[in-house]
Scaffold this active site. Sequence first.
Site, PDB file in Angstrom:
ATOM      1  N   TYR A 433       0.811  -1.217   0.000  1.00 14.90           N
ATOM      2  CA  TYR A 433       0.000   0.000   0.000  1.00 14.90           C
ATOM      3  C   TYR A 433       0.844   1.266   0.000  1.00 14.90           C
ATOM      4  CZ  TYR A 433      -0.069  -0.384   5.251  1.00 14.90           C
ATOM      5  OH  TYR A 433       0.235  -0.493   6.582  1.00 14.90           O
ATOM      6  N   GLU A 434       0.145   2.379  -0.202  1.00 11.67           N
ATOM      7  CA  GLU A 434       0.785   3.688  -0.441  1.00 11.67           C
ATOM      8  C   GLU A 434       1.687   3.667  -1.674  1.00 11.67           C
ATOM      9  OE1 GLU A 434      -0.602   5.849   1.100  1.00 11.67           O
ATOM     10  OE2 GLU A 434      -1.406   4.718   2.778  1.00 11.67           O
ATOM     11  N   GLY A 435       1.284   2.902  -2.669  1.00 15.20           N
ATOM     12  CA  GLY A 435       2.077   2.715  -3.877  1.00 15.20           C
ATOM     13  C   GLY A 435       2.984   1.523  -3.710  1.00 15.20           C
TER      14      GLY A 435
END
Length: 578
Positions: A433-435
Amino acid sequence: MNPYQAPLGEMRFLLEHVFNAEATWQGLASLEGMVDMDTALAILEEAAKLNSELVHPINRAGDEEGVGFSEGKVTTPKGYKEAYNAFVEGGWIGLCGDPEYGGMGMPKMLGVLVDEMGYSACNAFNLYGSLTAGAALAINAHGSDELKSTYLPKLYSGEWAGAMDMTEPQAGSDLRHIRTRAEPQEDGSYLVTGSKIFITGGDQDLTENVIHLVLAKISGSNSLSLFLVPKIAVDDSGNLTEPNGVSVGSIEHKMGLKGSATCVMNFDSARGWLIGRENKGLACMFTMMNYERLAIGIQGLGSAQAAVQMASDYAKERLQGNAVGSTAAADPILVHGDVRRMLLTTRTLTDGGRALAVHTGKQLDLAKFADDDAVKTKAGRYVGLLTPVAKAFLTDRGLDITIMAQQVFGGHGYIRETGIEQLVRDTRIAQIYEGTNGIQAIDFLGRKVTGDNLSTLKEFIAEHIEVLSGTCDKANALRAGFADFVAVATWINDNKLNRPALINSVAVDMLDAFGYLLYGYYHLLMRDAANAAGSELTGAKAAYCDYYFAKVMPRAEALLRAAKAGDELLMSLPDAYF
């Protein structure tokens, strides 16, 4: 399972002797008088006490119980409310927040260490406060004065929570395909309608309100704008009024982080307010996203530290096999060479990771508080270079470390009672997550390294290599390693236009190579700082440095060879081969 104990000695050593934190803070007018070393150490000690006595005890129980969801309401595990209330009472949510709106105004160099303790103690619990701090940062940077005065005090106090609502089922990481819409109203507000997925802390029973930062497209536009949308409407005096068309559709059933509510959020003509300018929402959201990327890197670091502590304790207590020549019935498994290899590898990677976190925090402080515009600008470029490395390298190595620590436990590491398997599960998401870390690597190589034709990279390396002492073999090896990195990066930069798949194909190899070299720099820095200070850590830091250069940093050379192999083989194969 032994209780978590924060590595306060290591943290103090980094602040006092490696990164000279107090001198940095005294040189920044905005921080002068706000914090000194005594204050910083007192904060760390109190955070350590809070996390070991109150947060860590709810870690396993929260994992077993998980988040509840019934009739549209989310409930957190037993003990979460009490722990959260203690954080609120201590003002911890606003630790690095703007003092003008009730934050404590502490530097990020200190904040990353407090975050590490939280993630070590309980990954799932710490995420609630982390998302709130990130939302407050974005509102403070891009919101109107009215939005800031209404929402920031409640966010910093922890009375309200924040959430970041970005992606949707059809969009994934390609946010161009978001369908959530915002209809402008005569009073300057917008009515937001759509659904979002994977929303960490989208709802919970810890706070009286949740403030959502929602990416949406204004009707008639295909560009993204950012909106502040409260779960419960707020009047002009900052009082809660009525539900605002924000609801939870479901919660995700996940591999780990079971005490953290990951929600599907529905917005049905929910009234919101524009943050920043129309059609510039992604730039505003990146203020929060970059904060969260560093925070999630710290999640990997926190998990690593907890795993190192657990594996070290276990290796000293577990009796199995014999040392060469031993006549004991059984010796601690610490006597075995492979166990020592795993413990030293995990320890040196974790120590290097903590140095990266504090170093990134220092650059963030300079970029935010420096009076000299040139210093501020350079620090901002260094933050850009380091942030994808901090997110990706800390979380990739964090998972490696938790798995290696689990291996130290043998069969006992695969069962729930020891607690190490929970760390493996909780840490796995941090790479995603968060890229995803592949996206971080592409950002690192495509934007931060080759985006300015290696200018920032070369300046960063030259500036940091200068501080290495003498011409010892390790310093020379590190200089040679960075020279090789620049040579491969130059080759990529020279070929990026005529080979458009090149950066995407080799980005992970390049980010990892840079990370291993950077950790080598930190280990030399820590060794030299311990020697200069006559620290009680001197012997340990020298030994860790020796081990890292002999057994871990050589990975960088292999990664650079892999990167130099380029993209041709990958891209030339037919789809049927995959």
